[in-house]
Design a protein around this motif. Sequence first.
Motif, PDB file in Angstrom:
ATOM      1  N   PRO A  59      16.229  -6.770  -1.220  1.00  0.00           N
ATOM      2  CA  PRO A  59      15.688  -5.852  -0.404  1.00  0.00           C
ATOM      3  C   PRO A  59      14.262  -6.760   0.071  1.00  0.00           C
ATOM      4  O   PRO A  59      13.630  -7.379  -0.510  1.00  0.00           O
ATOM      5  CB  PRO A  59      15.208  -4.494  -1.011  1.00  0.00           C
ATOM      6  CG  PRO A  59      15.507  -4.774  -2.395  1.00  0.00           C
ATOM      7  CD  PRO A  59      16.194  -6.171  -2.622  1.00  0.00           C
ATOM      8  N   PHE A  60      14.050  -6.646   1.451  1.00  0.00           N
ATOM      9  CA  PHE A  60      12.773  -6.823   2.043  1.00  0.00           C
ATOM     10  C   PHE A  60      11.551  -6.415   1.051  1.00  0.00           C
ATOM     11  O   PHE A  60      11.484  -5.112   0.943  1.00  0.00           O
ATOM     12  CB  PHE A  60      12.782  -6.452   3.462  1.00  0.00           C
ATOM     13  CG  PHE A  60      11.655  -6.828   4.319  1.00  0.00           C
ATOM     14  CD1 PHE A  60      11.334  -7.889   4.870  1.00  0.00           C
ATOM     15  CD2 PHE A  60      10.397  -5.880   4.583  1.00  0.00           C
ATOM     16  CE1 PHE A  60      10.389  -8.393   5.678  1.00  0.00           C
ATOM     17  CE2 PHE A  60       9.302  -6.066   5.299  1.00  0.00           C
ATOM     18  CZ  PHE A  60       9.192  -7.452   5.813  1.00  0.00           C
ATOM     19  N   ARG A  61      10.548  -7.253   1.160  1.00  0.00           N
ATOM     20  CA  ARG A  61       9.244  -6.825   0.400  1.00  0.00           C
ATOM     21  C   ARG A  61       8.239  -6.265   1.234  1.00  0.00           C
ATOM     22  O   ARG A  61       7.606  -7.042   1.828  1.00  0.00           O
ATOM     23  CB  ARG A  61       8.699  -7.723  -0.386  1.00  0.00           C
ATOM     24  CG  ARG A  61       9.582  -8.287  -1.705  1.00  0.00           C
ATOM     25  CD  ARG A  61       9.155  -9.560  -2.135  1.00  0.00           C
ATOM     26  NE  ARG A  61       7.974  -9.561  -2.545  1.00  0.00           N
ATOM     27  CZ  ARG A  61       7.198  -9.517  -3.904  1.00  0.00           C
ATOM     28  NH1 ARG A  61       8.169  -9.226  -4.628  1.00  0.00           N
ATOM     29  NH2 ARG A  61       5.796  -9.427  -3.921  1.00  0.00           N
ATOM     30  N   GLU A  62       8.075  -4.936   1.519  1.00  0.00           N
ATOM     31  CA  GLU A  62       7.282  -4.332   2.348  1.00  0.00           C
ATOM     32  C   GLU A  62       5.963  -4.356   1.982  1.00  0.00           C
ATOM     33  O   GLU A  62       5.730  -4.445   0.648  1.00  0.00           O
ATOM     34  CB  GLU A  62       7.564  -2.826   2.670  1.00  0.00           C
ATOM     35  CG  GLU A  62       7.815  -2.025   1.629  1.00  0.00           C
ATOM     36  CD  GLU A  62       6.595  -1.104   1.625  1.00  0.00           C
ATOM     37  OE1 GLU A  62       5.677  -1.390   2.154  1.00  0.00           O
ATOM     38  OE2 GLU A  62       6.518  -0.217   0.683  1.00  0.00           O
ATOM     39  N   PRO A  63       4.922  -4.753   2.910  1.00  0.00           N
ATOM     40  CA  PRO A  63       3.475  -4.901   2.372  1.00  0.00           C
ATOM     41  C   PRO A  63       2.693  -3.740   1.939  1.00  0.00           C
ATOM     42  O   PRO A  63       1.573  -3.980   1.347  1.00  0.00           O
ATOM     43  CB  PRO A  63       2.842  -5.585   3.681  1.00  0.00           C
ATOM     44  CG  PRO A  63       3.663  -5.025   4.855  1.00  0.00           C
ATOM     45  CD  PRO A  63       5.039  -4.690   4.340  1.00  0.00           C
ATOM     46  N   PHE A  64       3.131  -2.636   2.313  1.00  0.00           N
ATOM     47  CA  PHE A  64       2.200  -1.504   2.067  1.00  0.00           C
ATOM     48  C   PHE A  64       2.626  -0.862   0.267  1.00  0.00           C
ATOM     49  O   PHE A  64       3.546  -1.320  -0.079  1.00  0.00           O
ATOM     50  CB  PHE A  64       2.598  -0.319   3.032  1.00  0.00           C
ATOM     51  CG  PHE A  64       2.020  -0.496   4.300  1.00  0.00           C
ATOM     52  CD1 PHE A  64       0.798  -0.147   4.738  1.00  0.00           C
ATOM     53  CD2 PHE A  64       3.056  -1.266   5.164  1.00  0.00           C
ATOM     54  CE1 PHE A  64       0.495  -0.447   6.265  1.00  0.00           C
ATOM     55  CE2 PHE A  64       2.586  -1.262   6.403  1.00  0.00           C
ATOM     56  CZ  PHE A  64       1.282  -1.082   6.696  1.00  0.00           C
ATOM     57  N   SER A  65       1.677  -0.107   0.111  1.00  0.00           N
ATOM     58  CA  SER A  65       2.012   0.368  -1.482  1.00  0.00           C
ATOM     59  C   SER A  65       1.593   1.742  -1.704  1.00  0.00           C
ATOM     60  O   SER A  65       0.779   2.094  -2.335  1.00  0.00           O
ATOM     61  CB  SER A  65       1.487  -0.596  -2.379  1.00  0.00           C
ATOM     62  OG  SER A  65       0.143  -0.339  -2.135  1.00  0.00           O
TER      63      SER A  65
END
Length: 365
Positions: free
Chosen positions: A332-338
Amino acid sequence: MTTGYVYHELYGWHDTGTHASLAPADPRRGIQPFHHLENPEAKRRVHELLVVTGLIDRLTRLTPRPATDEEILLVHTPGHLARLTKANDTGGDGGDGSTPFGRGGLDIARLAAGGAIRAAEAVLEGKVDNAYALVRPPGHHAVPDSGMGFCMLANIAIALRAVRRTHNVARVAVVDIDVHHGNGTQTVFWEDPNVLALSLHQDRFFPPNSGFVTERGAGAGFGYTLNLPLPPGTGTGGYLEATRRVVLPALRRFKPDLIVVAAGFDANALDPLGRMMLTPRAYREMARMVLDAAADLCDGRVLCVHEGGYAAAYVPFCANAVIEVLAGVTEPFREPFSFDNMGQQELQPHQDAAIKATEALLGDI
Ligand code: 6DK
Ligand code: ZN
């Protein structure tokens, strides 16, 4: 796994203007013009993310065509189509005063409904395993005699009525995860036992006085409308629990030939309209569960049709997570928010109570 994908640049040319959607701009009253919340940005950025990451190269591009009058009239009244047609040269409103469109807006709305039709056809003909229609304007609020809540035409309902005439598809389940109630789909299929209209949404939000757990369909369709109004603040825990305890059992009981997801992303944690807390991980896991159920029930036939979602910076990561699941992407794409670790992402007691109320109605499917 092949995944169909519908998008057209004209979807971004649908012009909702500068009336902030909840308050018409009026400088005389100190209400400054603002771009409409339903503007091209979020959806265009979903498309651009797919291009930039290269995920688009793994999808089968499907070209939308305009829905015909005949197809539109399978759902809408001649009066509604006449109203849109009359305003098509100048621009106008879809009927409720909050569904603005610019010149040629009906042509673009036809292309959105036609995009949903194309995607449904491709899935039912086995040209693709599943599909994602990234259309605009959205459709799930439009009712037979009017547009409503940014929706000019009922894209999903039109697509379902159209393919039920031409393809071998008896039973369809619509799972609406947009943060607003899928009232249009519910209204169209109110008495139809062959369409399960299931909506998860924020309790008493939009439309006003709509989406209650007591709304269950009528006649032969009684029990095949199912609403799960969730409290504001519901996060990943509540939605995943709702998927496990309501969506999946409903699908298993109903045994659809096709599952359609009204894929709105306005339950995301940054949405300017929705007051929920979902993250790309939540959307990924919900998509995973629905796709796994579809594999058991209907040869994996899932069609996602995009609806709302207004956080332009965040919606692309949410939609991308769903499209990755459809396409069988393993890394999966690593999204930058957390936002996965925010407090109260886990199921809360009042959310559990809401889920229980809908759970109790599953026996009538
Ligand atoms: N108006 C959508 O995201 C559209 O579901 C949402 C439309 C929200 C309209 C704004 C709103 C009110 C509220 C209370 C009383 C009157 C009007 F269709 C989709 F785009 F998907 O809350
Ligand atoms: Zn919405």
